[in-house]
Structure formats: structure tokens, C-alpha cells
Design a protein around this motif. Structure first.
Motif, PDB file in Angstrom:
ATOM      1  N   TYR A 290       0.817  -1.208   0.000  1.00 11.19           N
ATOM      2  CA  TYR A 290       0.000   0.000   0.000  1.00 11.19           C
ATOM      3  C   TYR A 290       0.861   1.272   0.000  1.00 11.19           C
ATOM      4  O   TYR A 290       1.926   1.334   0.604  1.00 11.19           O
ATOM      5  CB  TYR A 290      -0.997   0.013   1.149  1.00 11.19           C
ATOM      6  N   GLY A 291       0.333   2.246  -0.734  1.00  7.33           N
ATOM      7  CA  GLY A 291       0.937   3.570  -0.736  1.00  7.33           C
ATOM      8  C   GLY A 291       0.228   4.463   0.262  1.00  7.33           C
ATOM      9  O   GLY A 291      -0.468   3.992   1.159  1.00  7.33           O
ATOM     10  N   ALA A 292       0.384   5.758   0.086  1.00 11.11           N
ATOM     11  CA  ALA A 292      -0.239   6.712   0.992  1.00 11.11           C
ATOM     12  C   ALA A 292      -1.703   6.916   0.630  1.00 11.11           C
ATOM     13  O   ALA A 292      -2.093   6.837  -0.533  1.00 11.11           O
ATOM     14  CB  ALA A 292       0.498   8.043   0.950  1.00 11.11           C
ATOM     15  N   ALA A 340     -10.349  -2.208   2.255  1.00 10.43           N
ATOM     16  CA  ALA A 340     -11.582  -1.432   2.436  1.00 10.43           C
ATOM     17  C   ALA A 340     -12.196  -1.605   3.820  1.00 10.43           C
ATOM     18  O   ALA A 340     -12.757  -0.665   4.376  1.00 10.43           O
ATOM     19  CB  ALA A 340     -12.592  -1.820   1.362  1.00 10.43           C
ATOM     20  N   ASP A 341     -12.088  -2.800   4.385  1.00  9.44           N
ATOM     21  CA  ASP A 341     -12.704  -3.057   5.680  1.00  9.44           C
ATOM     22  C   ASP A 341     -12.070  -4.299   6.277  1.00  9.44           C
ATOM     23  O   ASP A 341     -11.299  -5.008   5.614  1.00  9.44           O
ATOM     24  CB  ASP A 341     -14.219  -3.261   5.532  1.00  9.44           C
ATOM     25  N   ASN A 468       1.546  -0.118  -5.083  1.00 13.64           N
ATOM     26  CA  ASN A 468       0.640  -0.322  -6.216  1.00 13.64           C
ATOM     27  C   ASN A 468      -0.840  -0.397  -5.833  1.00 13.64           C
ATOM     28  O   ASN A 468      -1.669  -0.823  -6.626  1.00 13.64           O
ATOM     29  CB  ASN A 468       1.045  -1.575  -6.997  1.00 13.64           C
ATOM     30  N   TYR A 469      -1.187   0.015  -4.598  1.00 16.61           N
ATOM     31  CA  TYR A 469      -2.616   0.193  -4.293  1.00 16.61           C
ATOM     32  C   TYR A 469      -2.785   1.213  -3.179  1.00 16.61           C
ATOM     33  O   TYR A 469      -1.898   1.424  -2.359  1.00 16.61           O
ATOM     34  CB  TYR A 469      -3.299  -1.127  -3.949  1.00 16.61           C
ATOM     35  N   ARG A 470      -3.935   1.870  -3.214  1.00 12.87           N
ATOM     36  CA  ARG A 470      -4.259   2.889  -2.222  1.00 12.87           C
ATOM     37  C   ARG A 470      -4.994   2.272  -1.028  1.00 12.87           C
ATOM     38  O   ARG A 470      -5.794   1.351  -1.196  1.00 12.87           O
ATOM     39  CB  ARG A 470      -5.154   3.976  -2.836  1.00 12.87           C
ATOM     40  N   MET A 474      -9.554  -2.570  -2.416  1.00  9.50           N
ATOM     41  CA  MET A 474      -9.388  -4.015  -2.223  1.00  9.50           C
ATOM     42  C   MET A 474      -8.129  -4.520  -2.920  1.00  9.50           C
ATOM     43  O   MET A 474      -8.077  -5.654  -3.388  1.00  9.50           O
ATOM     44  CB  MET A 474     -10.625  -4.762  -2.703  1.00  9.50           C
ATOM     45  N   GLY A 475      -7.091  -3.672  -2.938  1.00  8.78           N
ATOM     46  CA  GLY A 475      -5.811  -4.121  -3.463  1.00  8.78           C
ATOM     47  C   GLY A 475      -5.528  -3.619  -4.864  1.00  8.78           C
ATOM     48  O   GLY A 475      -6.300  -2.828  -5.428  1.00  8.78           O
ATOM     49  N   PRO A 476      -4.436  -4.046  -5.464  1.00  7.08           N
ATOM     50  CA  PRO A 476      -4.056  -3.579  -6.796  1.00  7.08           C
ATOM     51  C   PRO A 476      -5.015  -4.063  -7.875  1.00  7.08           C
ATOM     52  O   PRO A 476      -5.699  -5.083  -7.715  1.00  7.08           O
ATOM     53  CB  PRO A 476      -2.653  -4.180  -6.997  1.00  7.08           C
TER      54      PRO A 476
END
Length: 494
Positions: A290-292, A340-341, A468-470, A474-476
Motif C-alpha cells: 500500500y501507498g499513501a 476497504a474493511d 501499487n494500491y491505495r 481491495m488491493g491492486p
């Protein structure tokens, strides 16, 4: 007949976070329910120079959220004793033996011993060796050792660790905790499958299109940063929790509902996993970091994490099983942090009807009606909601004969759930009973590592494009593409 269990618990790492968050509250709940009563004692060991009185205060504080009356807490804590202990010093084990024998006589413990290794795995072998060399194991009662993950970081290290443990303990004395196996709805998988002919008769490649297992976490690494950066999602979640769930979903019916028979079938299922060739890893598994986000740091900006870390915080994959029951059915798995959760769910997607008789102008309610029926989906909600959901097709209300998906839901009653044992309470009770059904056996560990090692080795040799995902997703995108290339999609989408 009394349900009281008789044993001396020795907790190595008795001052640690696991002991305070999980073990002491779980033992207290067993005490409240009468499973532990007069004939039990606990020795907590660690390096800190605590007194028994201070130890009792720590235990009392660990139970604060349970709203128990103080008299009961005081009586419970009086069974606890503290010993400052260096696990590498043989002399300390001699002191431990004297205290153990004293408590055995004082509480009538009949030589029953449970050793809980709530410490880093690199100490497991040392502790086991000293328990043997200093004759702390008893001849007149049971001796059981409970160990936490990680059980190695690859097959070779896991085998070395297992060899160290089995030099002191037999396999049937070793209880490898996987707390997911203590969860109510994970244990329900066996009941759903083998207690209902409607499902077991359909539980094969003739009727099931694909199966999806999602273990989603909303938080980041938090206080586990140092451990996690040396592990990653693949080792931390897939090798143990996810592959254990997969084995329960795919195993054949055991001859009897016994520890040995269930273990036999789980091992057969794990040995049927199609091993990946190195060049197949990239097309069958996706990793992410995860990125920022709006309110979240990037993984590489977290405390104690290297700014160029390539540790995976997300994994998605396609697993195939090469046996008669499951040939051709993809099992899609995913897990990650900052998603997401927080939830765990299993979605069993059944094949659509071969012919859709409702796909005809005369029976459609309007021009926008679907041209194909939705698949039936059985969802097992593990947490935070516990229950089942079945998606099926029915006639839409109104003129014409359009179909619409409907859901049949069952959730455990909140009052019943509140009184249900937490995973650690359940597993500690099993260990007291000598029941290792819901613990991981060595061959299961070995086969899981052999499958995962190929993936990890490929990733170690290839540079990822991270992050590669925010956070909050639910991921990249590659995790969605993994299913899309097979003509499928995730049942749960953010």
C-alpha cells in the motif's frame, strides 16, 4: 460429573502482549465457566524482575474489559506465580522445576504440564532442549507444548524447528496454534459440508465454478512492523490461515470425526495443490504494497519500515487442486492490509444453469432484462458477522417473468455470539482435553511451506513495482485482472 481440567501452565513470555491480550483473558473465561477451578496453576516466565504481587496486578489489568467482579479476579490471579527467567540458562530451569513440583503438590496437579511458548520461534528449540535436559517433563501426567506462529520462514527452517521440538516432544504432544481454526465459522465448514447432503452432493467440480477466500484487514502493520517486514502477507497469512481454510473446504469426508482422520484428509488435500513452476508465479499470483492514502501513511513511511522495503502487504492468487473432486475449479485467495474493511468471508460460486429458459422475448419483462441467470453463491461470513448467505434466482415482482437475484440470510444471534468462546479460549480448552483437531499438524505445515516457497523465491528474485494500491481499496488492479482473465470477478468488490 465435573468438567474441571487439571494442569500446570508454564507460559514462556508471560509478560508479553500475547499473554496479556489473549492468554490471560481466555484462561479467566475458562475459570468463570468452571473448566479451571481449584486444581490449576500458572507460572509466568520472562526476563523482567517482577514479583508475584506485580504479576497479579498485570493479570487483573488484562481482565479489565471483561467487567468481572474483583473477588473472582483476585481468586483467579492467586493461582499465578512469576519467575524471572533466562531461557538460555540451565540454572533457571532447575529453579523452574522446583517451583513446578511445589505447585503440583500444592494444587494437586497430577503431573499434568502445558508449556506455552509465547516467544520468538528462535527460542523454541532452546526451551524444548532444556525442558528435557533438566527433567522438567513428568512421567505421571501429560506433557503438552503449545507454540505460536511463525513456524519457520520456509520449509527448511520449519523442518529444523520441528526436529528440535520432536527431540523432546512427540508429534501428538505438540499443539501448533492457528487461531483461525478456533473461529466459530471456520469450524462450521465441516458441519456445513458433512452435515448437509444438499451441499456435500454439490461440493465438486460438476457444480462449483470457483471458490473465493478473502481475509481483509483495514489497519496497517501497527506494532508488528519489525516482524511483518521480515514476513509479508504471503508468509504471515497464506501459508497458515488461508491454506488451512482451503484444506477444510476441499478435503474429502473423513472416516470419523476424529483428529487423526481429519488430519489424513487435510494432508491429502494439501498434497493435491498444483505446484507452481517459477514461470507460472507471475500469472497466478499478485503481490501488492500500500501507498499513501488520505489518512494513512504509505507502508514504506511506517515506523521501523525501510524506505525501500519490498515486503508484500497484499497477496491474491489462483490455486488449482489436482484431484478427481476439484479438477478444473480455481480457488481464488486474497489477503492484505489497509484494505476497504476488516472481514473474512468465503464465497462458493456455483455454475449457472446450462440452459436459461427465461432468456426469451415472450417471458422477459422488459428489454433490459438480463440475458443470463446469476450464479448461486453460498457465502460463509466468518467475521465480523458470523453466518451464512445464499444467493439464488427468483421471479421479480410484477408483470412478465423477469428473474432477479435474492438472498437468504442467517446470522448468529448477537446474544449467543457474545457468549461464544473466543478462538484462544476454545483452543486452550482443546489443549487441556488433549484434542489437537483444531491445531496444525507437522505434515500440513510442511506441505504448505513447499507450496508457498516457490512463490516467495520467485518474488525474491524479481523487483516489484511498489506501491501499487491505495488504502481503502481491495488491493491492486492486477488482483481483479487475475479473475477477469478467467471470465470471473470477485463476489465482494469495494
Amino acid at each position: 460429573m465435573s468438567n474441571e481440567k487439571i494442569a500446570l501452565f508454564t507460559i514462556f513470555g508471560g509478560t508479553g502482549d500475547l499473554a496479556q491480550r489473549k492468554l490471560y483473558p481466555s484462561l479467566f473465561k475458562l475459570y468463570q465457566k468452571g473448566y479451571l477451578k481449584d486444581h490449576f496453576a500458572v507460572i509466568g516466565t520472562a526476563r523482567r524482575p517482577w514479583t508475584d504481587d506485580h504479576y497479579h496486578e498485570v493479570i487483573s489489568d488484562s481482565l479489565a474489559d471483561l467487567n468481572a467482579d474483583q473477588e473472582t479476579v483476585t481468586q483467579f490471579a492467586s493461582h499465578f506465580y512469576y519467575q524471572s527467567h533466562d531461557v538460555t540458562d540451565a540454572e533457571h530451569y532447575r529453579t523452574l522445576k522446583k517451583l513446578s513440583e511445589k505447585l503440583d503438590a500444592q494444587y494437586g496437579l497430577q503431573g499434568n504440564r502445558i508449556f506455552y511458548l509465547a516467544m520468538a520461534p528462535n527460542f523454541f528449540g532452546t526451551i524444548a532442549q532444556h525442558l528435557r535436559s533438566e527433567n522438567i517433563l513428568t512421567d505421571n501426567g501429560f506433557n503438552r507444548v503449545i507454540i505460536e506462529k511463525p513456524f519457520g520462514h520456509d520449509y527448511e527452517s520449519a523442518k529444523e524447528l520441528n526436529d528440535q521440538l520432536t527431540a523432546t516432544f512427540n508429534e501428538n504432544q505438540i499443539y501448533r496454534i492457528d487461531h483461525y481454526l478456533g473461529k466459530e465459522m471456520i469450524q462450521n465448514i465441516t458441519a456445513i459440508r458433512f452435515g448437509n447432503n444438499i451441499w456435500e452432493s454439490l461440493w465438486n467440480n460438476r457444480y462449483i465454478d470457483n471458490v473465493q477466500i478473502t481475509l481483509s484487514e483495514k489497519l496497517g502493520v501497527e506494532e508488528r512492523a519489525v516482524y511483518y517486514d521480515n514476513s509479508g502477507a504471503l508468509r504471515d497469512m497464506v501459508q497458515n490461515h488461508i491454506l488451512q481454510i482451503l484444506s477444510l473446504l476441499t478435503m474429502d469426508q473423513p472416516v470419523e470425526f476424529t483428529e487423526n482422520d481429519i488430519d489424513v484428509e487435510k494432508v491429502k488435500a494439501l498434497r493435491s495443490l498444483r505446484p507452481l513452476k517459477p514461470e507460472e508465479v507471475a500469472t497466478n499470483f499478485v503481490r501488492g504494497q500500500y501507498g499513501a492514502g488520505d489518512d494513512a501513511k504509505a507502508y514504506r513511511d511506517e515506523d521501523k519500515i525501510s524506505s525501500d522495503s519490498n515486503t508484500d502487504t497484499f497477496v491474491a492468487g489462483k490455486v488449482m487442486i489436482d484431484n478427481y473432486r476439484w479438477s478444473g475449479v480455481p480457488f481464488y485467495i486474497r489477503t492484505g492490509k489497509r484494505l476497504a474493511d476488516k472481514f473474512t468471508r468465503i464465497d462458493v460460486v456455483f455454475k449457472r444453469p446450462v440452459v436459461n429458459i427465461f432468456n426469451h422475448e415472450d417471458v422477459r419483462a422488459n428489454d433490459d432484462a438480463a440475458t443470463s441467470l446469476d450464479p448461486n453463491i453460498l457465502t460463509i461470513n466468518v467475521e465480523p458477522t458470523e453466518g451464512f448467505e445464499l444467493r439464488m434466482n427468483a421471479k421479480a415482482i410484477g408483470q412478465g417473468f423477469a428473474t432477479t437475484p435474492v438472498k437468504l440470510n442467517y446470522s448468529h444471534d448477537a446474544e449467543a455470539t457474545a457468549g461464544s468462546p473466543e478462538a484462544y479460549e476454545r483452543l486452550l480448552h482443546d489443549a487441556l482435553n488433549g484434542d489437537a483437531t483444531n491445531f496444525t499438524h507437522w505434515q500440513e505445515v510442511a506441505d504448505s511451506w513447499k507450496f508457498v516457497d516457490v512463490i516467495q523465491k520467485y518474488w525474491d528474485e524479481h523487483q516489484p513495482e511498489f506501491p501499487n494500491y491505495r488504502p481503502g481499496t481491495m488491493g491492486p488492479d492486477a488482483a481483479d485482472e487475475l479473475l477477469r482473465q478467467d471470465g470471473h470477478r470477485w463476489v465482494y468488490r469495494n
